[in-house]
Design a protein around this motif. Structure first.
Motif, PDB file in Angstrom:
ATOM      1  N   GLU A   8       0.804  -1.208   0.000  1.00 53.66           N
ATOM      2  CA  GLU A   8       0.000   0.000   0.000  1.00 53.66           C
ATOM      3  C   GLU A   8       0.847   1.272   0.000  1.00 53.66           C
ATOM      4  O   GLU A   8       0.372   2.337   0.369  1.00 53.66           O
ATOM      5  CB  GLU A   8      -0.962   0.016   1.199  1.00 53.66           C
ATOM      6  N   VAL A   9       2.115   1.152  -0.420  1.00 50.49           N
ATOM      7  CA  VAL A   9       2.969   2.336  -0.519  1.00 50.49           C
ATOM      8  C   VAL A   9       3.337   2.550  -1.973  1.00 50.49           C
ATOM      9  O   VAL A   9       3.891   1.677  -2.625  1.00 50.49           O
ATOM     10  CB  VAL A   9       4.265   2.165   0.310  1.00 50.49           C
ATOM     11  N   ALA A  19       8.138   8.673   2.073  1.00 53.37           N
ATOM     12  CA  ALA A  19       6.913   8.218   2.734  1.00 53.37           C
ATOM     13  C   ALA A  19       7.023   6.754   3.136  1.00 53.37           C
ATOM     14  O   ALA A  19       6.615   6.363   4.244  1.00 53.37           O
ATOM     15  CB  ALA A  19       5.717   8.427   1.810  1.00 53.37           C
ATOM     16  N   ALA A  20       7.583   5.932   2.237  1.00 53.72           N
ATOM     17  CA  ALA A  20       7.739   4.510   2.527  1.00 53.72           C
ATOM     18  C   ALA A  20       8.685   4.298   3.694  1.00 53.72           C
ATOM     19  O   ALA A  20       8.433   3.474   4.587  1.00 53.72           O
ATOM     20  CB  ALA A  20       8.248   3.772   1.289  1.00 53.72           C
ATOM     21  N   LEU A  22       9.551   6.472   6.132  1.00 49.41           N
ATOM     22  CA  LEU A  22       8.988   6.968   7.388  1.00 49.41           C
ATOM     23  C   LEU A  22       7.899   6.029   7.901  1.00 49.41           C
ATOM     24  O   LEU A  22       7.810   5.760   9.110  1.00 49.41           O
ATOM     25  CB  LEU A  22       8.432   8.375   7.183  1.00 49.41           C
ATOM     26  N   ARG A  23       7.114   5.520   6.982  1.00 50.62           N
ATOM     27  CA  ARG A  23       6.044   4.608   7.398  1.00 50.62           C
ATOM     28  C   ARG A  23       6.617   3.298   7.923  1.00 50.62           C
ATOM     29  O   ARG A  23       6.041   2.667   8.821  1.00 50.62           O
ATOM     30  CB  ARG A  23       5.107   4.351   6.214  1.00 50.62           C
ATOM     31  N   SER A  24       7.794   2.890   7.363  1.00 45.70           N
ATOM     32  CA  SER A  24       8.393   1.618   7.774  1.00 45.70           C
ATOM     33  C   SER A  24       8.853   1.640   9.233  1.00 45.70           C
ATOM     34  O   SER A  24       9.110   0.585   9.821  1.00 45.70           O
ATOM     35  CB  SER A  24       9.584   1.278   6.867  1.00 45.70           C
ATOM     36  N   ARG A  25       8.976   2.838   9.807  1.00 46.57           N
ATOM     37  CA  ARG A  25       9.405   2.922  11.211  1.00 46.57           C
ATOM     38  C   ARG A  25       8.367   2.325  12.152  1.00 46.57           C
ATOM     39  O   ARG A  25       8.710   1.818  13.215  1.00 46.57           O
ATOM     40  CB  ARG A  25       9.673   4.387  11.569  1.00 46.57           C
ATOM     41  N   THR A  26       7.113   2.364  11.739  1.00 46.22           N
ATOM     42  CA  THR A  26       6.049   1.750  12.551  1.00 46.22           C
ATOM     43  C   THR A  26       5.447   0.530  11.859  1.00 46.22           C
ATOM     44  O   THR A  26       4.846  -0.315  12.510  1.00 46.22           O
ATOM     45  CB  THR A  26       4.920   2.768  12.814  1.00 46.22           C
ATOM     46  N   GLU A  27       5.637   0.447  10.523  1.00 41.88           N
ATOM     47  CA  GLU A  27       5.155  -0.703   9.758  1.00 41.88           C
ATOM     48  C   GLU A  27       6.337  -1.237   8.932  1.00 41.88           C
ATOM     49  O   GLU A  27       6.510  -0.882   7.771  1.00 41.88           O
ATOM     50  CB  GLU A  27       4.011  -0.282   8.828  1.00 41.88           C
ATOM     51  N   CYS A  30       6.709  -2.065   5.076  1.00 38.20           N
ATOM     52  CA  CYS A  30       6.720  -1.028   4.047  1.00 38.20           C
ATOM     53  C   CYS A  30       8.125  -0.798   3.491  1.00 38.20           C
ATOM     54  O   CYS A  30       8.279  -0.239   2.402  1.00 38.20           O
ATOM     55  CB  CYS A  30       6.152   0.283   4.588  1.00 38.20           C
TER      56      CYS A  30
END
Length: 206
Positions: A8-9, A19-20, A22-27, A30
């Motif tokens: 979903e990225v 965005a991918a 930064l999002r991977s820090r919690t998910e 990603c």
């Protein structure tokens, strides 16, 4: 035309890379988007610099380090792409013996070319092209580590001057200076192969 979507990225460009990450820090899943987009290019870059040896290890270790250090990435300092190439370049530096061995092998071949009879113009062109390639690699071996890193990030990594500066953590102006020195030495190596090529001196006074 939309970009590829992984987990979903959207990985269509630099902003999506950030965005991918930064999002991977919690998910963490990603982060796969960045692996899919850049692994092949980084593998090719590392393999060329290490003469085919160690490309797998460097590419894999680059992403392992990047994943572990993803909380340290600062978008204000450059793109994710430049950050990844910077990690790879540091790993290649640590393998400088392997890189030097590959360059020196080409340098020895350039210094002692085979005595091959030239039967026609096509053969002559091929021999000249091979000699030029060997001279270029020999010249690369003689560059300083900093000049070689800047040149190969631009030429083989296809990074912009700004991305190269971010990858090496140096000012953009320094990238320009390093490229100028490196290209001058490469041109000199080509002039040695083909005396008909105008040198900088003959170009100024011709």
């Amino acid at each position: 035309m939309g970009g590829q979507t992984i987990g979903e990225v959207d990985v269509a460009g630099p902003d999506a890379d950030v965005a991918a990450l930064l999002r991977s820090r919690t998910e963490p899943e990603c982060f796969a988007a960045l692996f899919e987009r850049y692994f092949a290019a980084l593998h090719g870059y590392a393999s060329r610099r290490l003469d085919g040896a160690g490309g797998d290890d460097v590419a894999a270790e680059t992403f392992l380090i990047a994943f572990r250090q993803r909380d340290r990435f600062d978008p204000a300092r450059g793109s994710v792409r430049a950050w990844l190439y910077g990690i790879a370049t540091n790993l290649i530096r640590a393998r400088r013996r392997e890189e030097a061995q590959g360059c020196l092998a080409y340098a020895r071949a350039a210094a002692h070319p085979p005595d091959e009879p030239v039967h026609d113009e096509r053969t002559a062109d091929r021999v000249t092209a091979e000699a030029a390639g060997k001279r270029i690699v020999a010249a690369l071996a003689e560059l300083s580590a900093g000049d070689r890193d800047a040149l190969l990030l631009v030429v083989w990594g296809e990074l912009s001057h700004e991305e190269t500066a971010a990858a090496l953590d140096i000012p953009v102006g320094t990238v320009g200076s390093r490229l100028h020195r490196a290209r001058r030495k490469i041109r000199a190596a080509l002039d040695d192969v083909d005396p008909s090529r105008p040198t900088e001196r003959t170009a100024r006074h011709g």
